[in-house]
Design a protein around this motif. Structure first.
Motif, short mmCIF file in Angstrom:
data_model
loop_
_atom_site.label_atom_id
_atom_site.label_comp_id
_atom_site.label_asym_id
_atom_site.label_seq_id
_atom_site.Cartn_x
_atom_site.Cartn_y
_atom_site.Cartn_z
N TRP A 43 67.89 13.70 40.00
CA TRP A 43 66.59 12.98 39.46
C TRP A 43 65.93 12.28 40.63
O TRP A 43 64.74 11.81 40.44
N LEU A 44 66.33 12.28 41.83
CA LEU A 44 65.70 11.69 42.94
C LEU A 44 65.25 12.70 43.78
O LEU A 44 64.84 12.50 45.13
N ALA A 45 65.21 14.13 43.39
CA ALA A 45 65.00 15.19 44.47
C ALA A 45 63.49 14.93 45.01
O ALA A 45 62.80 14.52 44.29
N GLY A 46 63.32 14.96 46.21
CA GLY A 46 62.21 15.03 46.81
C GLY A 46 62.01 13.58 47.50
O GLY A 46 60.66 13.19 48.09
N ASP A 47 62.59 12.61 47.12
CA ASP A 47 62.57 11.14 47.73
C ASP A 47 62.74 11.31 49.32
O ASP A 47 63.49 12.14 49.89
N ASN A 89 71.93 6.59 45.51
CA ASN A 89 72.55 8.12 44.92
C ASN A 89 71.47 9.34 45.36
O ASN A 89 70.76 9.69 44.66
N GLU A 90 71.52 9.46 46.66
CA GLU A 90 70.54 10.19 47.23
C GLU A 90 70.66 11.85 46.71
O GLU A 90 69.99 12.65 46.74
N ALA A 91 72.14 12.06 46.19
CA ALA A 91 72.22 13.62 45.92
C ALA A 91 71.92 13.78 44.29
O ALA A 91 71.84 14.96 43.89
N SER A 92 71.53 12.74 43.73
CA SER A 92 71.19 13.03 42.17
C SER A 92 69.82 13.91 42.13
O SER A 92 68.93 13.73 42.78
#
Length: 149
Positions: A145-149, A140-143
């Motif tokens: 919650w995962l910003a900056g990964d 889920n790259e667009a979440s």
């Protein structure tokens, strides 16, 4: 000469802007227990760090008063905590909801599933399953919650 042997991690240290607020959060979120006899105090008696025993974590968790460093870690995820599987994540979601702690839904990560929540300083903590999936499930790259990964 052989490299000396390590014996695991003794403790983790998180900088925090407010000890009381962070202590309350980690007690609610992770059922942490303060070990008051290990409180860190300056010579004048002022408290600057507390040590927590977090069930299932292994090493202790130190919360150290350092507002500047705490602000620098906002949005960063320095620790990923292991949970058994997706049903364990369901249990954590129920727990976090009951504690009034905002969190992500169950997200697909590169190898497994995870739930993300933030502490009072904006540091993100991840609950990551030991149960894995294959490459057929894209993360889920667009979440947010995962910003900056």
């Amino acid at each position: 000469m052989a490299t000396p042997i390590l014996h695991g991690i003794h403790h983790l240290k998180f900088p925090v802007a407010d000890l009381d607020r962070s202590l309350t959060f980690y007690t609610r979120a992770l059922n942490a227990r303060r070990i008051e006899t290990w409180d860190h105090r300056h010579a004048d008696g002022t408290l600057y760090a507390v040590i927590l025993d977090v069930p299932g974590l292994g090493p202790y968790l130190e919360l150290r008063l350092d507002p500047i460093q705490a602000a620098r870690q906002a949005g960063f995820d320095p620790v990923t905590l292991a949970v058994r599987d997706q049903s364990a994540l369901d249990g954590w979601i129920a727990h976090l909801d009951a504690a009034g702690i905002a969190h992500s839904p169950i997200l697909v990560a590169i190898q497994a599933w995870l739930v993300v929540f933030a502490d009072p300083d904006g540091r993100r903590l991840r609950l990551y399953t030991q149960e894995t999936h294959g490459p057929e499930l894209p993360p889920n790259e667009a979440s947010p919650w995962l910003a900056g990964d």
